[in-house]
Structures are given as structure tokens and as C-alpha cells.
Write an enzyme that holds these catalytic residues in place. Structure first.
Site, mmCIF file in Angstrom:
data_model
loop_
_atom_site.group_PDB
_atom_site.id
_atom_site.type_symbol
_atom_site.label_atom_id
_atom_site.label_comp_id
_atom_site.label_asym_id
_atom_site.label_seq_id
_atom_site.Cartn_x
_atom_site.Cartn_y
_atom_site.Cartn_z
ATOM 1 C CG ASN A 183 -43.532 10.475 -18.323
ATOM 2 O OD1 ASN A 183 -43.066 9.897 -18.558
ATOM 3 N ND2 ASN A 183 -44.890 10.090 -18.984
ATOM 4 C CE LYS A 184 -41.749 5.869 -18.051
ATOM 5 N NZ LYS A 184 -42.832 6.288 -19.089
ATOM 6 C CG ASN A 185 -38.878 7.473 -11.082
ATOM 7 O OD1 ASN A 185 -39.353 7.494 -12.047
ATOM 8 N ND2 ASN A 185 -39.155 8.739 -10.598
ATOM 9 C CB SER A 187 -36.363 12.466 -18.245
ATOM 10 O OG SER A 187 -37.762 13.016 -16.438
#
Length: 377
Positions: A183-185, A187
Site C-alpha cells: 500500500n506504499k507509494n 509498491s
């Protein structure tokens, strides 16, 4: 529950699929040329001397502690308003996390003034976490570190390509750590990166990530070496080339995606501008941010609880979250002597994370804010 508006939406297309297929067809899927290419891209994008690809950000934080020489009996100041991995990594080397408060409802990053009050003769380092991708007050923190001979580790898991003045977050302290969680910028499912401008620290990290071995499998497979020695007690913290190939594509997409996220944030700010019962942290922040998440803080005057409002939003098809439960309140860290983080605890009870991703349409932002106005009264 299926949400009409999810908290996060993965920025994937056929480019990621093709990148993985290329690696599979190459017959080399563990750490190799793609991992090296991703490291080189990070050095270029972040204007940093050294990048070390790893299995996740938690191990990046652990290796940061290791290569900086932190050990049992040391104290490391860190925020409590962060994911638990920030503090866990301190304990991995036997050191003690000492939790600092946030600055305010408007600025959810670690408070430099509180850092000063926590320093003892056992303090050896400060870990900052650039919450939501917004820079901590790094000039003050670096000044404190210099005055007290402390190391600075940046947990930049929220802030790929975010900036403080003319520098990228993760390149300002001694070591910077990044996450590529799903769910990170940026991924890749799992994955992380350690950045540093110190060659010695980078070489130590590379050695420690692969069992303390002097050569990697790819070097031997390509005939660059035929044997190896083990010169340190290391770990298996290597990134594989499948995930690295995803990271290469994702990093290439990142600048455009972050510009879209900036527009989403502007839409939120505009829609919530006249709502007295909702505070938007980091308004008028002077530096570029990755806008990893969009947090709001409810006013103490709101009749419904934070959890009641979240439940109503969920029933309206809007997924939310909380970033984060304060670490010092978890059972594993619970200690009466370390309580008293009044601002952190107060904000946590009123904190909601709203959906944030580049493809979030303005009409959906308006719908989210319309529902918030109905419930937060």
C-alpha cells in the site's frame, strides 16, 4: 466489506506484468541485475551515493541500527505515532526506544523540543519518521544531533521523493529507510531500500544483508568469483529480482503519480476548508510531499466518537484507517514511566486516515467530504 472508495488503489498495469515476465524468462529470479538496476535508479532519483535493496523497510531499519553500531544499553529516541517496526528495530539490537511526542495537531511529526528533554548519557541516536510524507524539522533535529554526538536515522517509508528544502527525504541523516509494501507509494508487495552517503555504512549493509558473505550468488554464477568467505554474522535480507523489476517500473511512474496525489490533497483541502470540526494537518507545508496518506483530526467538540464516524463512513462505502495506534500504548511497550505523550494520545483518539491515491476522482473526494460534514457535527 466491499468499499466503493477504497483507502488505496494499486498503481499497476501491463508494465508491471511485462517486467515480471522478463525476469522469469531470464531464468534469474533471486538477487541480481534487476536489484542492482533499482539501486542505481534510487541513487539517480534521490541524488544519493549508495542504495542497498532489501526485503522490507523493517530490515532496513534493523541494518541501520547495526551498521551505526547501536547496541544493548543504548537509548534511541523515536516517535510513538508511527508503525511499530520503527521501534521494534531499535529493540532488535538490544537498545531501548525512548518515545517522543508530536509537535501538534497541525504537525504530526516528532517534536524537536521534546527530543531535547529526552536526551541522556545513554542516548546514541534519533529516529525520525516523516509522517504521511511530510518532512520533520530536520534542521533542528540535525543541530540537536550534532550538539550531542547522535546518529540520525530517517524512517522515510511514507516519503519517496518527498523533500526538505533541496534534499530528498532519506538522504539527510546518516541512513534513510524506505518501504515498498503493497500500500506504499512505490509498491512491490514486500521490499525496501537503505540509502546513505557513507560508503563504509553501505558496504557493511551489503555484507550484512547476505549472511556476511563476501560475494553474492549472481557474482559466482557469472564467473566473477568462484568462492566466498563469511566475515560477519549477517542475515538473509536480500531483495529478489522479481520484486526489483516491479520497483523499477514503479519508481519510473512515481513522479507523475505524486503530482496526481498533490491534486487530490488540494481537492480535499478545498472541500474541508470551511468545516470547523475537522483539522487537516500539514496545511501550507512548504516542501514537496509524497502524500502517502491523507489524515484528518476531529475537533474535540465533535459529538460522535472517532470510531462511530469511521463506522458511518464504512457504511457509506468509504474505507478509512488510523495511522497509527501509538506504539507506547501497545502491551509490549507499555511502561508507566514512558506515558505522558499528551499530544500523541489526544490526536490518536481523533485521527482518521481518508482514501488517498492518484486515481481518486474529485467527485469521490467531494462525496467523502460531504459525508464527513454530515457525521462530524
Amino acid at each position: 466489506m466491499d468499499y466503493n472508495i477504497p483507502l488505496f488503489d494499486l498503481n499497476y498495469d501491463d508494465k508491471e506484468e511485462n517486467a515480471v515476465l522478463d525476469v522469469l524468462r531470464s531464468k534469474w529470479i533471486s538477487t541480481g541485475p534487476k536489484s542492482q538496476e533499482l539501486e542505481e535508479m534510487f541513487c539517480e532519483y534521490f541524488k544519493v551515493e549508495h542504495a542497498v535493496s532489501l526485503t522490507n523497510c523493517t530490515v532496513a531499519l534493523h541494518l541501520a541500527m547495526e551498521v551505526l553500531g547501536l547496541q544493548e544499553g543504548d537509548e534511541v529516541i523515536c516517535p510513538s505515532l508511527t508503525f511499530v517496526a520503527t521501534a521494534n528495530a531499535i529493540r532488535y539490537v538490544g537498545a531501548k526506544p525512548v518515545f517522543a511526542d508530536i509537535k501538534s495537531e497541525e504537525t504530526l511529526t516528532i517534536d524537536p523540543e521534546h527530543i531535547k528533554k529526552l536526551i541522556t548519557d545513554k542516548t546514541k541516536a534519533i529516529v525520525v519518521m516523516h509522517y504521511a510524507g511530510f518532512a520533520c524539522e530536520m534542521d533542528e533535529i540535525l543541530s540537536i544531533a550534532r550538539e550531542n554526538n547522535l546518529k540520525v536515522i530517517e524512517d522515510a517509508c511514507h516519503g519517496p521523493l518527498s523533500e526538505f528544502k533541496d534534499k530528498k527525504l532519506g538522504t539527510i541523516g546518516d541512513v534513510g529507510c524506505f518501504s515498498f509494501f503493497s500500500n506504499k507509494n512505490l509498491s512491490t508487495g514486500e521490499g525496501g531500500m537503505l540509502l546513505t552517503n557513507n560508503r563504509e555504512l553501505a558496504e557493511k549493509a551489503k555484507l550484512m544483508r547476505s549472511h556476511g558473505m563476501t560475494t553474492m550468488s549472481y557474482n559466482r554464477a557469472k564467473g566473477h568469483s568462484t568462492s566466498y568467505d563469511v566475515v560477519a554474522l549477517g542475515y538473509n535480507y536480500r531483495m529478489d529480482d522479481i520484486r526489483a523489476s516491479l520497483g523499477i517500473v514503479q519508481l519510473g511512474k512515481l513522479p507523475e503519480d505524486l503530482e496526481k496525489r498533490s491534486k487530490v490533497r488540494f481537492a480535499y483541502e478545498r472541500a474541508l476548508e470551511s468545516v470547523n470540526n475537522i483539522k487537516v494537518p500539514f496545511k501550507n507545508h512548504p516542501y514537496f510531499s509524497s502524500n502517502y496518506i491523507f489524515p484528518i483530526v476531529l475537533s474535540e467538540n465533535v459529538e460522535k466518537s472517532r470510531d462511530e464516524i469511521r463506522d458511518l463512513l464504512h457504511k457509506s462505502g468509504i474505507q478509512t484507517s488510523i495511522h497509527y495506534p501509538p506504539v507506547h500504548l501497545f502491551d509490549i511497550y507499555y511502561d508507566e514511566k514512558e506515558r505522558g505523550l499528551s499530544k500523541t494520545e489526544s490526536v490518536y483518539n481523533r485521527l482518521i486516515t481518508l482514501p488517498m491515491y492518484g486515481k481518486l476522482a474529485e467527485e469521490k473526494v467531494d462525496y467523502i467530504c460531504k459525508k464527513l460534514k454530515e457525521y462530524a457535527v
